[in-house]
Motif scaffolding. Sequence first.
Motif, PDB file in Angstrom:
ATOM      1  N   GLU A 240     -10.714   1.782  10.451  1.00 25.42           N
ATOM      2  CA  GLU A 240     -11.612   1.429   9.499  1.00 25.42           C
ATOM      3  C   GLU A 240     -10.855   0.185   8.612  1.00 25.42           C
ATOM      4  OE1 GLU A 240     -14.384   2.835   9.616  1.00 25.42           O
ATOM      5  OE2 GLU A 240     -13.810   4.693  11.019  1.00 25.42           O
ATOM      6  N   VAL A 241     -11.522  -0.262   7.680  1.00 23.07           N
ATOM      7  CA  VAL A 241     -10.926  -1.369   6.970  1.00 23.07           C
ATOM      8  C   VAL A 241     -10.017  -0.901   5.899  1.00 23.07           C
ATOM      9  CG1 VAL A 241     -11.368  -3.004   4.999  1.00 23.07           C
ATOM     10  CG2 VAL A 241     -12.740  -3.092   7.156  1.00 23.07           C
ATOM     11  N   SER A 242     -10.296   0.580   5.501  1.00 16.47           N
ATOM     12  CA  SER A 242      -9.652   1.104   4.642  1.00 16.47           C
ATOM     13  C   SER A 242      -8.384   1.689   5.302  1.00 16.47           C
ATOM     14  CB  SER A 242     -10.344   2.446   4.300  1.00 16.47           C
ATOM     15  OG  SER A 242     -10.829   3.273   5.345  1.00 16.47           O
ATOM     16  N   ASP A 243      -8.042   1.468   6.510  1.00 19.71           N
ATOM     17  CA  ASP A 243      -6.652   1.648   7.014  1.00 19.71           C
ATOM     18  C   ASP A 243      -5.656   0.656   6.433  1.00 19.71           C
ATOM     19  OD1 ASP A 243      -7.907   3.716   8.480  1.00 19.71           O
ATOM     20  OD2 ASP A 243      -7.917   2.546  10.403  1.00 19.71           O
ATOM     21  N   ALA A 249      -5.538  -2.459  -8.642  1.00 22.46           N
ATOM     22  CA  ALA A 249      -5.594  -1.699  -9.777  1.00 22.46           C
ATOM     23  C   ALA A 249      -5.595  -0.233  -9.648  1.00 22.46           C
ATOM     24  CB  ALA A 249      -7.171  -1.956 -10.602  1.00 22.46           C
ATOM     25  N   ARG A 250      -6.156   0.280  -8.549  1.00 24.39           N
ATOM     26  CA  ARG A 250      -5.948   1.611  -8.018  1.00 24.39           C
ATOM     27  C   ARG A 250      -5.640   1.724  -6.714  1.00 24.39           C
ATOM     28  NH1 ARG A 250     -11.084   5.391  -9.217  1.00 24.39           N
ATOM     29  NH2 ARG A 250     -10.532   4.938 -11.032  1.00 24.39           N
ATOM     30  N   ASP A 251      -4.342   2.478  -6.178  1.00 28.90           N
ATOM     31  CA  ASP A 251      -3.975   2.437  -4.803  1.00 28.90           C
ATOM     32  C   ASP A 251      -4.790   3.219  -4.032  1.00 28.90           C
ATOM     33  OD1 ASP A 251      -2.638   1.937  -2.559  1.00 28.90           O
ATOM     34  OD2 ASP A 251      -0.680   2.858  -3.102  1.00 28.90           O
ATOM     35  N   THR A 252      -6.025   3.067  -3.708  1.00 25.99           N
ATOM     36  CA  THR A 252      -6.912   3.824  -3.123  1.00 25.99           C
ATOM     37  C   THR A 252      -7.494   2.905  -2.037  1.00 25.99           C
ATOM     38  OG1 THR A 252      -8.893   3.471  -4.286  1.00 25.99           O
ATOM     39  CG2 THR A 252      -7.279   5.609  -4.753  1.00 25.99           C
ATOM     40  N   PRO A 253      -7.858   3.582  -0.754  1.00 33.98           N
ATOM     41  CA  PRO A 253      -8.546   2.769   0.377  1.00 33.98           C
ATOM     42  C   PRO A 253      -9.823   2.225  -0.055  1.00 33.98           C
ATOM     43  CG  PRO A 253      -7.736   5.024   1.156  1.00 33.98           C
ATOM     44  CD  PRO A 253      -7.651   5.040  -0.464  1.00 33.98           C
ATOM     45  N   PHE A 254      -9.885   0.950   0.252  1.00 30.58           N
ATOM     46  CA  PHE A 254     -11.248   0.241   0.045  1.00 30.58           C
ATOM     47  C   PHE A 254     -12.482   1.085   0.703  1.00 30.58           C
ATOM     48  CE2 PHE A 254     -14.564  -3.143   0.108  1.00 30.58           C
ATOM     49  CZ  PHE A 254     -14.626  -3.813  -1.133  1.00 30.58           C
ATOM     50  N   PRO A 417      -0.197 -10.650 -10.455  1.00 31.85           N
ATOM     51  CA  PRO A 417       0.988  -9.826 -10.674  1.00 31.85           C
ATOM     52  C   PRO A 417       2.124 -10.652  -9.649  1.00 31.85           C
ATOM     53  CG  PRO A 417      -0.542  -8.214 -10.740  1.00 31.85           C
ATOM     54  CD  PRO A 417      -1.381  -9.469 -10.094  1.00 31.85           C
ATOM     55  N   ALA A 418       2.968 -10.834  -9.624  1.00 30.14           N
ATOM     56  CA  ALA A 418       4.120 -11.607  -9.101  1.00 30.14           C
ATOM     57  C   ALA A 418       4.638 -10.497  -7.936  1.00 30.14           C
ATOM     58  CB  ALA A 418       5.647 -12.188  -9.833  1.00 30.14           C
ATOM     59  N   SER A 419       4.339  -9.325  -8.304  1.00 28.31           N
ATOM     60  CA  SER A 419       4.990  -8.439  -7.295  1.00 28.31           C
ATOM     61  C   SER A 419       4.089  -7.146  -7.069  1.00 28.31           C
ATOM     62  CB  SER A 419       6.262  -7.672  -7.420  1.00 28.31           C
ATOM     63  OG  SER A 419       6.207  -7.101  -8.838  1.00 28.31           O
ATOM     64  N   GLY A 420       4.288  -6.440  -6.072  1.00 28.42           N
ATOM     65  CA  GLY A 420       3.257  -5.099  -6.260  1.00 28.42           C
ATOM     66  C   GLY A 420       2.493  -5.171  -4.942  1.00 28.42           C
ATOM     67  N   PHE A 421       2.367  -6.385  -4.462  1.00 27.49           N
ATOM     68  CA  PHE A 421       1.374  -6.599  -3.250  1.00 27.49           C
ATOM     69  C   PHE A 421       2.266  -6.237  -2.020  1.00 27.49           C
ATOM     70  CE2 PHE A 421      -0.974  -8.777  -6.326  1.00 27.49           C
ATOM     71  CZ  PHE A 421      -2.488  -8.246  -5.923  1.00 27.49           C
ATOM     72  N   PRO A 492     -18.335  -1.363 -14.638  1.00 28.10           N
ATOM     73  CA  PRO A 492     -16.706  -1.588 -14.447  1.00 28.10           C
ATOM     74  C   PRO A 492     -16.106  -1.744 -12.974  1.00 28.10           C
ATOM     75  CG  PRO A 492     -17.386   0.706 -14.955  1.00 28.10           C
ATOM     76  CD  PRO A 492     -18.714  -0.194 -14.974  1.00 28.10           C
ATOM     77  N   ARG A 493     -15.288  -2.411 -12.999  1.00 26.21           N
ATOM     78  CA  ARG A 493     -14.545  -2.551 -11.632  1.00 26.21           C
ATOM     79  C   ARG A 493     -13.406  -1.409 -11.723  1.00 26.21           C
ATOM     80  NH1 ARG A 493     -14.016  -7.827 -13.029  1.00 26.21           N
ATOM     81  NH2 ARG A 493     -11.662  -7.603 -13.199  1.00 26.21           N
ATOM     82  N   ASN A 494     -13.460  -0.665 -10.363  1.00 27.71           N
ATOM     83  CA  ASN A 494     -12.547   0.502 -10.325  1.00 27.71           C
ATOM     84  C   ASN A 494     -11.311   0.253  -9.501  1.00 27.71           C
ATOM     85  OD1 ASN A 494     -14.633   2.204 -11.783  1.00 27.71           O
ATOM     86  ND2 ASN A 494     -15.629   2.270  -9.768  1.00 27.71           N
ATOM     87  N   GLN A 495     -11.228  -0.648  -8.667  1.00 24.44           N
ATOM     88  CA  GLN A 495     -10.153  -0.833  -7.698  1.00 24.44           C
ATOM     89  C   GLN A 495      -9.374  -2.021  -7.881  1.00 24.44           C
ATOM     90  OE1 GLN A 495     -12.000   0.250  -3.781  1.00 24.44           O
ATOM     91  NE2 GLN A 495     -10.459   1.671  -3.617  1.00 24.44           N
TER      92      GLN A 495
END
Length: 731
Positions: A240-243, A249-254, A417-421, A492-495
């Motif tokens: 799945e794409v969610s893999d 904003a929230r580290d959950t699978p798309f 953000p400069a980092s976190g990805f 609102p955007r959640n992710q």
Amino acid sequence: MLVGRLHKRFIQSLRSTAAVLLGLTFAAPAAHAAGFVEPTVLSSSHGVLDLLMIARSKPVSTITFTPPGGSPMNPTGWVYEICPRPASGNKCAPGSTVSDYGGVRLALQRGDTLKIRLVNDLPQLDPNKVKHENDPGQANLFRNPTNLHTHGMIVEPRAPTLTDQTFGDYVFVQIYNSANGMPVPQTTHQHGQNKMDYADFRIDIPKNHPSGQFWFHPHIHGLSLNQVSEGLAGIISVGEVSDYAHGDARDTPFPDASVRHLILKDMQIAAGGTADFGNGPTTIQPGEVVNQEDPTFCDQFPADSSEVRQGSCPGVDGTANGGSNWTGGRWYLTVNGRTFPSINMTDPDGEVWRLTNASGSMSYDLQLNDDTAQKPMIMQLISVDGVSVSLPQDTTMDTMVHLGGARFRVVACPPAPASGFHSKPVCVTEMVMMPSSRAEVYVTYRDPASGAIVTPTTLASATFKMVGLTMGSGDQWPAVDLAKVHFNQYGPRNQISYAMDIKGDALATLQPSGILDAKVPYANAAPLPAGCAPLAAGHRRRIFFGFSDVTVNNTFGLGYEELDQNGNVVPGTQIPVTQFDPSQNIVCLPLAAGQKPVHETWELVQLSTENHNFHLHQTRFRIIDPKAPANSPFAAAVNTSVGAGMLQDNIPLGVATPSTPDVANTVANNQNGVCTIDQWRNGQCTSKAVVVDIPFSQIGEFVYHCHILEHEDGGMMAKIKVVPSPIGGNS
């Protein structure tokens, strides 16, 4: 250059690459369109997807064509009629079938087994309409044999054995419909084993296979263009794409509910009269599909603003330039088999679009144009050819362009953000997809000025466009609007705040447990066959794309030579540009010691002034620079701290450029636009080699070729064999 002409600022952004895109757009007024429809999904259960798949002709209900002076009709294409495999027999039970021209999706998981019984119920062809009927070994083409290739899958190209009569992803088989007559024996160039009426395929998906989108289509040499142009293609998803796609904003699978699958297919419908299919003028019926896909069927661009191209363009008279008269006909460019569908986006966090170019020969130059601002929208590139990207945070835009084979117009991402990805976001406004390409993009509404993700204005919309593409000195593909997009994303955007966070398989596949680095589980040590040996340390292979005889048009072929550690040609290894011969393995190589995948470096040299693309079965490759330092994404060996960039299974090649006007005149007028190897060596034609690192992890026989199927069918293909290492690894 990928394509002949482009805006100056984009040319400057691609100054370090070998490809150039054509960018020209036309605004189109909003219009009512049919709703977007996802491909029908057939999913595995308990680790198995077992199907009966019947290739047959069928009216295409989603396309309505009206010939001049006639009544509306549905043209007859070729489809896969698919159902769960019955306990016996080769027919589907009534009401159990899917037979969509637009294509289906086979949804699999890593570790699954795909079983298909493929039945040939295709009609016999008029020999006068079979371009390669008189080629060596091709006297049976008019009987319309077929087979199956799972494009992009890193799976075993397995031939049948006495104890297992099924085929893996093995293209050297021809399945004939006995109703079309028995094939006559071919003493030369036999293109594989003949089967009557059906054949059984079993594709085992490795547990470490990357998640992504792949596709399936016929791979009959000489007929691939005809069968794909008639409609024989569908897609495969693994995982799945969610893999690999998460929110920032929230580290959950798309969510998979916000993923769309867009299969791009095109169909040319004639109004009647006569046409030349390569064997002289031949009568063609009103409503008949032109399955040789003539790029001159339409004018490349509308005549003026009154010509609105929503999903199709009108046929034109090309007889003045030596072509056929397609006046009254129509060329349909469809999304999932539908012309100009309407896409309603409602998820505030946007959508992932999984795009597949399932055309026979047509290349697409794609933009999503904001209808109000009249400018291309930013999309985030998350996956290329079924493998998600892996880029370090300091990757430059120029590097992104080069890693992607210059098929993407890369722009600065909106502030993030400069980092976190896990992987640096890649933002694009334009994509060139040559035949067989896949790309996945994150799409959402953005502020036209800043490109930042924002809540859409009322009635915000965009048009998904093919903006027109010129292939060097060759084909000119038409500009057509493909779909209308309505942004109804309220709430609102959640992710996602800035960009999607991609945990890329491009690096995972090359890790110790990855499919392109781990021991090949089914390979056992065996003596090397005669003529099969590993490349010496520092050696590499060079492949030429050109004509076997530049004085004879369309003699598409590939040449070969081996280079030593100093870049010198190894004596005795040179093979001139030669058309495909299925009886000859041009390349044979063993796995590395211990049955581990082996890496080779290949140089791809374009001799034509028309574009080609390189495709290799059963693996992936990445663009490298042998002189790059170890901390570069272009390093010959992957540095795990840097990432693996983008892995691809097809890549555009630039065009050869004659060095002087006199040479240009000779090449254009006496050599059908194709340089010779000697002209390339002595500098009369310049063409920078595309250098790739290829990890081979599957043993068996398969092919590499240009995936413009007109070129593949014409001979621009060669055979390769990978065998076990003689050193260690027995289980």
